[in-house]
Design an enzyme around this catalytic site. Sequence first.
Site, PDB file in Angstrom:
ATOM      1  N   GLU A 121      -1.601  -0.453  -8.983  1.00 15.01           N
ATOM      2  CA  GLU A 121      -3.084  -0.301  -8.779  1.00 15.01           C
ATOM      3  C   GLU A 121      -3.561   0.900  -8.444  1.00 15.01           C
ATOM      4  OE1 GLU A 121      -4.464  -3.541  -6.049  1.00 15.01           O
ATOM      5  OE2 GLU A 121      -6.403  -2.728  -6.209  1.00 15.01           O
ATOM      6  N   ASP A 132      -9.120   0.099  -9.912  1.00 14.02           N
ATOM      7  CA  ASP A 132     -10.022  -0.432  -9.113  1.00 14.02           C
ATOM      8  C   ASP A 132     -11.219   0.308  -8.527  1.00 14.02           C
ATOM      9  OD1 ASP A 132     -11.080  -1.453  -6.775  1.00 14.02           O
ATOM     10  OD2 ASP A 132      -9.379  -1.562  -5.568  1.00 14.02           O
ATOM     11  N   ASP A 159      -0.335  -0.467  -4.745  1.00 13.43           N
ATOM     12  CA  ASP A 159      -1.637  -0.001  -4.667  1.00 13.43           C
ATOM     13  C   ASP A 159      -1.762   1.361  -3.964  1.00 13.43           C
ATOM     14  OD1 ASP A 159      -4.484   0.316  -4.708  1.00 13.43           O
ATOM     15  OD2 ASP A 159      -4.896  -1.295  -3.400  1.00 13.43           O
ATOM     16  N   LYS A 189       0.976  -1.073   0.010  1.00 13.60           N
ATOM     17  CA  LYS A 189      -0.096  -0.136  -0.037  1.00 13.60           C
ATOM     18  C   LYS A 189       0.787   1.174   0.002  1.00 13.60           C
ATOM     19  CE  LYS A 189      -4.162  -1.717   0.383  1.00 13.60           C
ATOM     20  NZ  LYS A 189      -5.307  -1.428  -0.553  1.00 13.60           N
ATOM     21  N   LYS A 192     -14.083  -7.096  -7.806  1.00  5.26           N
ATOM     22  CA  LYS A 192     -14.555  -7.418  -6.201  1.00  5.26           C
ATOM     23  C   LYS A 192     -15.958  -7.413  -6.211  1.00  5.26           C
ATOM     24  CE  LYS A 192     -10.834  -4.211  -4.266  1.00  5.26           C
ATOM     25  NZ  LYS A 192     -10.476  -3.014  -3.578  1.00  5.26           N
TER      26      LYS A 192
END
Length: 258
Positions: free
Chosen positions: A113, A142, A85, A58, A166
Amino acid sequence: MALIDAAANSIRIPLWRLFGGASNYITTDITIPIVSPSEAVELAAKYCRQGFSTLKLKVGKDLNSDIEVLRAIRSVHPDCSFVLDANEGYKAHQAIEVLDKLHAMGVTPTLFEQPVHRDDCEGLHLVSHVAKDKYGVSVAADESCRSVNDANKIIRENLAHVINIKLAKLGVIGAFEVINIAREAGIALMIGGMVETRLAMGFAGHLAAGLGCFSFIDLDTPLLLAEDPVIQGYEASGSVYKFDNSIGQGGFLQWDNV
Ligand SMILES: [Mg+2]
């Protein structure tokens, strides 16, 4: 999910077979949250020992500390692959700067991402273009892909190379629609999730194994929970989840833990 599980139960087959039976296992990455370099080193060393070869990092809060954390992780897990991400955290020029700095360190992430804000289509397009052309890095949408309309726009306007599916974001039917249009357009697919127990994440795992069309698998949150009220559904060994021939999703609530 419950209805599809009931359908699988009624014909007495496991979910992964209902979804196509391409495979009975998946290999997930594991997430390192935004932490200090020393905490990241500890986590990376642990995940290396457990057999995880892809770490999802992250980033997006502070460019310089993101680079420091990455450098520290590499010192204990030199062979790991990285997925970055940013959760919408960078401006386009910052996202490109991160890739420049990583390149100077000899690091090429396998995926970047959601580098920029979900509505910054221009920024996403720019980062995707530079990431691929200059460094060969794919960019995933995303938060920018929350519906079939978003997916159509991403494909039409060439905004990203990968779409992150997702089930909690798109629903199962919506997810299938996006999967179909992405596959038709030749866009690669990732599967992820929100913070989910073995129940929802197991369902997503069955789907990923059964369809066999996901290039990136990020179904790690049950591994990060201190307690999970769900047992069975699949067998987790390091980064690999294996699905057996139990019917349906195969998981059960552990009532003592609810
Ligand atoms: Mg994400």
